[in-house]
Design an enzyme around this catalytic site. Structure first.
Site, PDB file in Angstrom:
ATOM      1  N   ASP A 437      12.477   0.464  14.879  1.00 35.44           N
ATOM      2  CA  ASP A 437      11.991  -0.808  14.346  1.00 35.44           C
ATOM      3  C   ASP A 437      10.871  -1.310  15.255  1.00 35.44           C
ATOM      4  OD1 ASP A 437      12.210  -3.130  12.594  1.00 35.44           O
ATOM      5  OD2 ASP A 437      12.893  -4.165  14.387  1.00 35.44           O
ATOM      6  N   ASP A 620      17.262  -4.046  17.093  1.00 41.23           N
ATOM      7  CA  ASP A 620      17.812  -5.118  17.934  1.00 41.23           C
ATOM      8  C   ASP A 620      18.197  -6.370  17.170  1.00 41.23           C
ATOM      9  OD1 ASP A 620      15.283  -6.016  17.243  1.00 41.23           O
ATOM     10  OD2 ASP A 620      14.942  -6.997  19.175  1.00 41.23           O
TER      11      ASP A 620
END
Length: 724
Positions: A437, A620
């Site tokens: 990501d 995250d």
């Protein structure tokens, strides 16, 4: 309710286990409980990890463990317990060695023709002392197993030791059997030496884990009205206000409500450079204020603190299993009864067919000096039985996986990496693709406005609407408006659609802020790596805002390391394609998936898996939780959300991206070590057992070979600590 919240997770100690068979028996007993979904019992750490539905409680688990013959304890082994066991194991091994070594010397003289007067009596007394003294726990372990209808390693050791010892007193009778009493002592001595080495490794593993907690504060200064009192850490409650000065440890997790400081977080991140912290930022219990003064509002206490959670994750990992162990487990469950059967059958065959088989012994004696074709049927049968029993101790087979896991997870913990899941560690061997990501993982996660063509009135309206969002880009817009000291008007009718943008009404006009409808309009901006937010109103496009989120300094090096490991990095982002390509080019990433909605990430993981790829996902945020769970290996950045950490298989305590490659390297090394351990354990038994049953191995050589195999497994596992 989240699925994870509907499950009960238990970690507890199982006392009395001595080998892999014991662990498997306990595991099998726990799996019989209705509602149990996952069970892992680790011999090396003497811990069990169980996941079940809400009907499962500690009482049910205790009953299941006790039924198998072992002891349940809710208190996990503490440092002092492991230290005590290590010392006790050392004492027993020292005593056994002190008795056995002189016996072995006498045996060598005796076998070479220098007969020692009363040697059989010496063997009888010394062997009995070792079996009933230092070796009494081994006899107890065998007794527990047999009384509950199964066999374990202690069963083999006890039968082998007692059978060998019995030949000593019997040699004093008219039967005149060949005495192997010293072999009985050697069986116990080598077994206890292996236990000592095993205890030493357990102690080292515990120290690796507890090193993270070494800096945990024992007391805190709590502010109560106008007074400040020092109280034990256990008595501090959530929302208490703590006072921390430079040079002191932060007692618990919390938010800085006043002051600024530099915090040494090296104990959890491995990064020696202190981190600056301001009001509103979080601090972690156990870290040290290098300088400054802060007041902290406590947000987490007890088992909920960051350090406590990380410790539990490591301990659970050491009680997990890897797919490679499944085959070994199945063999371990039947190994002991099969070996006993082989030993008995071999002894009977030699006893009944001694005359027919003697020519084989004659030929073998010309090559192997310890083979004696003149012992007679009874002595040869006992010789074969004892040799087969002592050669077959499955210690190496049982320790192959848990010892490697203990060493690997300990080495990872020292680098700020938590290996949560044994199955994921196994997948690391074949890992081929890593999905990363962009925002907050590859970038710093603190975007700021670079430029805009909006006038102040429109910008103020946009910022007012964006203030209702928690998206990082929205916060960047609000911060920019505040820096320009714009007065934000009130907004209404606000609606936000994840991955698309936000809309609202302000000053009588309707605004929609989000992705551009046509990326080509902003090609010049996006080619430089900027993310463009388009603002649309009743009359069409009103303007744009260009936002940049700086890359983490170590991101390019991490990508290079992944490629060196033969892994393809793929960047996932919700940005426009041109922005994504610009960032990917700077990082050295060749594969990019742009304009990805949060809910699409899990589908992309499955897409790569459908191509036969073994996929890791690094994220995250909350929107990464589903993809982390879907991936073969989920890797969460430790600074991320609780949900992402719970969904992941590996957790990086710090934001250092080089730890991603470190985690993969350690996982691969752990799996490689497990494969090596299992190979040598199987190879050893496949070669040694037939040789012992054929009468070609002296019991002394058989015992030494068994011990060497177990010690080899332990030492090979320790190499993980030194090589990564």
């Amino acid at each position: 309710m989240d699925e994870a919240e509907e499950k009960n997770h238990f970690s507890f100690a199982v006392e009395g286990m001595t080998c892999a068979s014991c662990a498997r028996i306990v595991e099998r007993g726990l799996k019989k409980i209705e509602g149990i979904e996952y069970v892992s019992v680790n011999l090396a750490t003497e811990k069990a990890y169980v996941v079940g539905n809400t009907s499962i409680n500690e009482e049910i688990l205790q009953q299941a463990v006790e039924k198998t013959g072992y002891h349940y304890s809710a208190d996990l082994p503490a440092d002092d317990v492991l230290e005590q066991k290590f010392k006790e194991a050392g004492k027993r091994a020292l005593i056994a060695g002190g008795v056995t070594i002189p016996l072995m010397v006498l045996m060598i003289f005796h076998m070479s023709g220098i007969h020692i007067p009363g040697f059989a009596l010496i063997e009888t007394v010394a062997g009995l002392y070792l079996i009933l003294g230092p070796g009494k726990n081994t006899l107890k372990g065998a007794s527990i197993a047999l009384t509950h209808g199964h066999a374990n390693m202690d069963t083999l050791v006890s039968i082998g030791a007692v059978a060998a010892w019995l030949t000593a007193p019997l040699s004093l009778t008219p039967l005149k059997l060949l005495s192997f009493g010293t072999i009985g002592a050697m069986v116990i001595a080598f077994h206890l030496a292996g236990r000592y080495i095993e205890a030493k490794l357990k102690r080292k593993a515990s120290r690796d884990i507890r090193a993270i907690l070494a800096g945990e504060a024992r007391a805190a200064r709590v502010e109560t009205g106008d007074t400040i009192r020092e109280v034990p850490i256990e008595s501090v409650r959530i929302d208490s206000i703590l006072v921390v000065r430079g040079g002191e440890k932060v007692p618990l997790d919390g938010e800085i409500i006043e002051g600024s400081c530099a915090v040494d977080e090296s104990m959890i991140t491995g990064e020696p450079i202190p981190v600056s912290k301001q009001t509103g930022e979080e601090v972690i219990g156990g870290t040290i204020l290098s300088s400054g003064f802060i007041r902290v509002r406590v947000s987490k206490v007890g088992a909920d603190t960051f350090l406590s959670r990380m410790i539990k994750l490591v301990e659970d990992a050491q009680s997990s299993t890897v797919p490679l162990q499944a085959f070994a487990d199945r063999i371990s469950l039947v190994f002991v009864p099969v070996v006993i059967s082989i030993a008995l059958i071999a002894a009977v065959v030699w006893g009944l067919a001694y005359d027919s088989l003697t020519p084989l012994l004659v030929r073998a004696s010309q090559i192997l000096p310890w083979v004696r074709p003149d012992m007679g049927a009874a002595a040869t049968a006992i010789f074969v039985f004892v040799a087969t029993m002592v050669i077959a101790c499955p210690c190496a087979l049982g320790l192959a996986t848990p010892m490697a896991l203990v060493a690997g997870s300990g080495a990872a913990a020292r680098r700020g990496i938590i290996l949560k899941n044994g199955e994921a560690i196994g997948n690391a061997r074949s890992l081929s693709t890593v999905l990363l990501d962009k925002t907050g993982t590859l970038t710093q996660g603190s975007p700021s406005v670079d430029s805009t063509n909006l006038n102040d009135t429109t910008l103020a309206a946009v910022a007012s609407i964006e203030s209702a969002s928690v998206h990082p880009l929205a916060k960047a817009v609000v911060s920019y408006a505040e820096e320009k000291r714009l007065m934000l008007p009130s907004a209404s009718e606000i609606s936000e659609e994840t991955g698309r943008g936000i809309a609202g009404s302000c000053n009588g006009s309707l605004y929609h802020i989000g992705r551009p409808e046509d990326d080509s309009r902003y090609k010049e901006l996006t080619q430089t790596g900027a993310t463009v937010i388009e603002v649309r109103g009743n009359e069409g496009i009103l303007g744009w805002i260009a936002i940049r989120d700086p890359l983490k300094s170590d991101a390019p090096a991490m990508i290079a390391r992944l490629k060196e490991l033969g892994i393809t990095p793929v960047m996932l982002t919700g940005d426009q394609k041109h922005t994504a390509l610009a960032v990917a080019s700077e990082l050295g990433i060749d594969e990019v998936r742009a304009r990805v909605k949060p809910e699409e990430k899990a589908a992309i993981v499955r897409e790569y898996q459908g191509k036969g790829e073994i996929v890791a996902m690094v994220g995250d945020g909350i929107n990464d939780a589903a993809s982390l769970k879907t991936a073969d290996i989920g890797i969460a950045i430790g600074s991320g959300t609780d949900l992402s950490i719970e969904s992941a298989d590996l957790v990086l305590v710090s934001d250092r991206l080089d730890r991603i490659a470190d985690a993969i390297t350690i996982s691969r090394k752990t799996v490689r070590t497990i494969r090596q351990n299992l190979f040598w354990a199987f190879f050893y038994n496949l070669i040694a057992l037939p040789a012992a049953a054929a009468g070609l191995l002296h019991p002394a050589i058989a015992e030494a070979a068994m011990s060497f195999s177990s010690i080899n497994v332990i030492l090979n596992s320790l190499r993980i600590r030194r090589s990564v």
